[in-house]
Design a protein around this motif. Sequence first.
Motif, PDB file in Angstrom:
ATOM      1  N   ALA A 150       0.852  -1.188   0.000  1.00  0.00           N
ATOM      2  CA  ALA A 150       0.000   0.000   0.000  1.00  0.00           C
ATOM      3  C   ALA A 150       0.889   1.240   0.000  1.00  0.00           C
ATOM      4  CB  ALA A 150      -0.937  -0.014   1.206  1.00  0.00           C
ATOM      5  N   THR A 151       1.894   1.215  -0.875  1.00  0.00           N
ATOM      6  CA  THR A 151       2.927   2.250  -0.868  1.00  0.00           C
ATOM      7  C   THR A 151       2.569   3.475  -1.698  1.00  0.00           C
ATOM      8  OG1 THR A 151       4.025   0.956  -2.596  1.00  0.00           O
ATOM      9  CG2 THR A 151       4.841   0.703  -0.363  1.00  0.00           C
ATOM     10  N   GLY A 152       1.482   3.416  -2.460  1.00  0.00           N
ATOM     11  CA  GLY A 152       0.998   4.595  -3.145  1.00  0.00           C
ATOM     12  C   GLY A 152       1.817   5.021  -4.349  1.00  0.00           C
ATOM     13  N   MET A 153       1.516   6.200  -4.823  1.00  0.00           N
ATOM     14  CA  MET A 153       2.153   6.781  -6.004  1.00  0.00           C
ATOM     15  C   MET A 153       2.748   8.135  -5.635  1.00  0.00           C
ATOM     16  SD  MET A 153       1.357   4.438  -8.327  1.00  0.00           S
ATOM     17  CE  MET A 153       1.276   5.020 -10.022  1.00  0.00           C
ATOM     18  N   ARG A 154       3.630   8.620  -6.485  1.00  0.00           N
ATOM     19  CA  ARG A 154       4.131   9.989  -6.359  1.00  0.00           C
ATOM     20  C   ARG A 154       3.781  10.740  -7.639  1.00  0.00           C
ATOM     21  NH1 ARG A 154       8.812  10.362  -9.373  1.00  0.00           N
ATOM     22  NH2 ARG A 154       9.846   8.380  -9.824  1.00  0.00           N
ATOM     23  N   ASP A 155       3.560  12.031  -7.504  1.00  0.00           N
ATOM     24  CA  ASP A 155       3.094  12.848  -8.620  1.00  0.00           C
ATOM     25  C   ASP A 155       4.230  13.669  -9.225  1.00  0.00           C
ATOM     26  OD1 ASP A 155       0.263  12.225  -8.531  1.00  0.00           O
ATOM     27  OD2 ASP A 155       0.247  13.296  -6.615  1.00  0.00           O
ATOM     28  N   GLU A 156       4.323  13.628 -10.542  1.00  0.00           N
ATOM     29  CA  GLU A 156       5.249  14.490 -11.278  1.00  0.00           C
ATOM     30  C   GLU A 156       4.425  15.571 -11.972  1.00  0.00           C
ATOM     31  OE1 GLU A 156       7.570  12.094 -13.897  1.00  0.00           O
ATOM     32  OE2 GLU A 156       8.569  10.996 -12.266  1.00  0.00           O
ATOM     33  N   LEU A 157       4.633  16.811 -11.550  1.00  0.00           N
ATOM     34  CA  LEU A 157       3.845  17.930 -12.065  1.00  0.00           C
ATOM     35  C   LEU A 157       4.471  18.525 -13.316  1.00  0.00           C
ATOM     36  CD1 LEU A 157       3.069  19.759  -8.712  1.00  0.00           C
ATOM     37  CD2 LEU A 157       1.562  18.278 -10.018  1.00  0.00           C
ATOM     38  N   GLY A 203      -3.284  -2.463  -2.450  1.00  0.00           N
ATOM     39  CA  GLY A 203      -4.439  -1.590  -2.298  1.00  0.00           C
ATOM     40  C   GLY A 203      -4.054  -0.145  -2.438  1.00  0.00           C
ATOM     41  N   GLY A 204      -5.055   0.707  -2.563  1.00  0.00           N
ATOM     42  CA  GLY A 204      -4.809   2.134  -2.721  1.00  0.00           C
ATOM     43  C   GLY A 204      -4.598   2.501  -4.170  1.00  0.00           C
ATOM     44  N   ASP A 205      -4.070   3.699  -4.395  1.00  0.00           N
ATOM     45  CA  ASP A 205      -3.941   4.208  -5.761  1.00  0.00           C
ATOM     46  C   ASP A 205      -2.780   3.599  -6.533  1.00  0.00           C
ATOM     47  OD1 ASP A 205      -1.843   5.441  -4.467  1.00  0.00           O
ATOM     48  OD2 ASP A 205      -2.685   7.453  -4.569  1.00  0.00           O
ATOM     49  N   MET A 206      -2.014   2.689  -5.909  1.00  0.00           N
ATOM     50  CA  MET A 206      -0.904   2.056  -6.621  1.00  0.00           C
ATOM     51  C   MET A 206      -1.352   0.871  -7.470  1.00  0.00           C
ATOM     52  SD  MET A 206       0.993  -0.299  -3.743  1.00  0.00           S
ATOM     53  CE  MET A 206       1.959  -1.125  -4.998  1.00  0.00           C
ATOM     54  N   ALA A 207      -2.611   0.458  -7.361  1.00  0.00           N
ATOM     55  CA  ALA A 207      -3.064  -0.767  -8.009  1.00  0.00           C
ATOM     56  C   ALA A 207      -4.482  -0.601  -8.533  1.00  0.00           C
ATOM     57  CB  ALA A 207      -2.997  -1.931  -7.029  1.00  0.00           C
ATOM     58  N   HIS A 208      -4.799  -1.360  -9.580  1.00  0.00           N
ATOM     59  CA  HIS A 208      -6.179  -1.365 -10.075  1.00  0.00           C
ATOM     60  C   HIS A 208      -6.397  -2.559 -11.001  1.00  0.00           C
ATOM     61  CE1 HIS A 208      -5.219   0.222 -14.178  1.00  0.00           C
ATOM     62  NE2 HIS A 208      -4.269   0.873 -13.533  1.00  0.00           N
ATOM     63  N   LEU A 209      -7.641  -2.795 -11.339  1.00  0.00           N
ATOM     64  CA  LEU A 209      -8.003  -3.872 -12.244  1.00  0.00           C
ATOM     65  C   LEU A 209      -7.553  -3.542 -13.665  1.00  0.00           C
ATOM     66  CD1 LEU A 209     -11.674  -4.469 -11.045  1.00  0.00           C
ATOM     67  CD2 LEU A 209      -9.709  -5.950 -10.573  1.00  0.00           C
ATOM     68  N   ALA A 210      -7.215  -4.567 -14.434  1.00  0.00           N
ATOM     69  CA  ALA A 210      -6.799  -4.353 -15.814  1.00  0.00           C
ATOM     70  C   ALA A 210      -7.944  -3.821 -16.672  1.00  0.00           C
ATOM     71  CB  ALA A 210      -6.272  -5.659 -16.404  1.00  0.00           C
ATOM     72  N   ALA A 211      -9.189  -4.066 -16.237  1.00  0.00           N
ATOM     73  CA  ALA A 211     -10.352  -3.668 -17.023  1.00  0.00           C
ATOM     74  C   ALA A 211     -10.619  -2.166 -16.978  1.00  0.00           C
ATOM     75  CB  ALA A 211     -11.583  -4.425 -16.539  1.00  0.00           C
ATOM     76  N   VAL A 212      -9.991  -1.445 -16.060  1.00  0.00           N
ATOM     77  CA  VAL A 212     -10.196   0.002 -15.968  1.00  0.00           C
ATOM     78  C   VAL A 212      -8.888   0.716 -16.295  1.00  0.00           C
ATOM     79  CG1 VAL A 212     -12.046  -0.236 -14.273  1.00  0.00           C
ATOM     80  CG2 VAL A 212      -9.700   0.031 -13.492  1.00  0.00           C
TER      81      VAL A 212
END
Length: 277
Positions: free
Chosen positions: A105-112, A240-249
């Motif tokens: 659940a390590t999340g993402m970092r944003d590059e602006l 879990g969290g914004d680091m992962a998601h289903l392949a269908a989305v």
Amino acid sequence: MYDVIVIGGGPAGLQAALTIGRMHRTVLLLDSGEYRNGTVEHAHNLLTNDGRSPAELRRIARDELAAYDTVKVRGASVTAVSGALGDFSVTAAGGVERARRLVLATGMRDELPAVPGLAEQWGRRVAQCPFCHGHEFARQRVAILIEGEHSLMIERMLRPVVASALIAAPADVARVEEAGEGLALTLAGGGVEHVAGIFTAATARQRAPFAAQLGCALLPSGGVEVDPLGRTTVPGVYAGGDMAHLAAVPGPMVSLAAAIASGQLAGASAVRDEIMA
């Protein structure tokens, strides 16, 4: 040997630890203290906690976890992970810990976009999600610094909320500066525009290398691939969290509510898979 080690102390990791702990499984949560929403002063669009600071939400969650004897929370940065189902090793400050399963659940970092002054306002008067930050600019003028058709979608979403919107490509803005209760945008072609806030598009990258170290499949978005139960492609590893998601989305739903839901799913799946093994 823990039943589960959770890496990451944001909403997904905290919820995963709570879910596992309530089933009296031993769980260690390792929290680096770095968060994607670390600059955000007020969290929004979270039922019963709308407007509360993310830091306060984390404090409350950790207080709740302290009530469970089988849950340990440690402030430590993880440097490496290895192993397989039944015996994973996690290297962090203080030594190596082992667990039968892992929740990432390590999340993402944003590059602006490379606009001077933009990063200094990130999470305050610069945001990317209208659901989380649009209402705070109600009846005010905003800027949308996004390339292509995505800018039009954001503008249409904000029409009932804001007074007006200036749409420009990031390259059209020379710098962003605080000006009174808002921001001043110096345009590359000359002139200055005043707005209450800015919406822009950040590029998300994995904050930690652990999914790659374990061999988890990644999606074109850069997210870790999970199945409907939060399992990655590596047995015994959940995310879990914004680091992962289903392949269908095309990508994750970046919100606190979605992160909490996915953390609960990952934690429950870890317990379920243990008894089904």
